[in-house]
Design an enzyme around this catalytic site. Sequence first.
Site: not given
Length: 501
Positions: A159, A193, A251
């Site tokens: 990104k 994550k 995000h």
Amino acid sequence: MYLTKPEPSTLIIFGATGDLAKKKLLPALYRLLSLKLLPDVFNIIGMATRALSDDEYRNFAKVEIVKNSRVQPVDNAKLDKLLSRTWFISSPFDNRAGYEKLASRLVDIDKTSGVKCGRLFYLATPPSFFVPIIEVLAQTGLSRKDAEQEQKAKIVIEKPFGRDKTSATELNKLILKNFDEEEVYRIDHYLGKETVQNILYFRFANGIYEPIWNRRYIDHVQITAAESIGVEGRGKYFEEAGTLRDMVQNHILQLLSLVAMEPPISMDAEVIRGKKYELLKSMRPIEPHETPLYTVRGQYGAGNIEGVNVPGYREEEGVGKESETETYVALKAQIDNWRWAGVPFYLRTGKRMKQNLTEIALHFKEVPHCLFTKNIATCPERNVLTLKIQPDEGIAFQFNVKRPGSANYMETVKMDFSYKDSFKTELPEAYERLILDCMLGDSTLFPHKEGIEASWEFITKILGGWANQPPPRFPNYSAGTWGPQEADALMAQGGRVWKNQ
Ligand code: BG6
């Protein structure tokens, strides 16, 4: 637990001396090797403009891995094994000759390995190089399926993917002209994550939450990604990006889509992707003239974080003295579907905030009838379910109990699940999982073309609105605080407050 090992692969890192390679990619590769998760035949070729020989790059990589590995001390034998399969090509990213060298190096490596290795091109450069790299890969025949090798080339792109809807669409077009969609991996490291992956497990591996996961029970949702760090030497990049592009487009909207999407019928990549896309498409656009009502921009001034004085954004290296770039964003988003009609989603993220805190908090509606006012004067606090992404990874549920004793006091307490306490293990780095998934060909944790374009559609309208409004008087929050007062006012309009802990 992985049941299969990836096929023999060569990873080509463009931007091999940059921050991402140093801090994340190289340490992740070392960790994967230590865990025996890399393919049996695995090679790395770094490309960057710096003039380094193979050996100099190996030394460079060694220093960075030793410094940045999440598991210490580093095992030298394993590290040397990784470095013995590492090479470097010094070249500008738009120079054909460098790619020709790369092509012949790839052939040599295959010969010495005795096997044709799959090629994984990892674009870890500043975004302005994405287009030239893809173009030269195409011109030199490196991007297309290699008929002789019968192995497709994969591409991994960091990104920010574009600057707005138009540029993201153009970038997608260019990539898909030269690579098949199933060979394209657009990285959003939040999806790697553990705690973010757990959102789907928590929602869909437990029967009791789904019935209350909607407008009937939930008053509002807060998504926070607060960072106490500043721009960390990335002032130049940040001046071009700003927080809306740097954090919200990717995000934060990924977190939102995972927490708000409809239940998928399976965990297949296309199915999940489809549900996330549907959710992003159901976000009510914030039209340019509505930005003052539903968005807040902030920029930090000098302040103090945990006893240390820190400069304001405009004093950071690479930042203009009159910069109008935002380092903080808060938004009130609405989702127009049956599940979420009337439930605001408050999103906020910023640099140099009071503490590091990334979480999703679902605030439930108040009890329908307040029984306790006679003795206690106030109604019970709302129940809050918090998915704690970092730094204290876990899940907490806040509820009310009677405080022991003869007086009638009510108190708010928490049921707290912590990854550290339950699993007694460090959580893996997002990049370890994502690099491995690219090699295995699993794109479940990667944003897809349509999803990226849908998120840019939402963000581009806000950018347009901001461009038309006079900018706020920056700086409007001090480093070490929870952001500008306007963000509190955004909440207060609905009689709500930010959950600052
Ligand atoms: C990156 C942004 O994508 O994410 C950075 O460019 C930000 O500005 C970082 O600091 C936050 O990631 P993490 O994993 O530390 O929450």
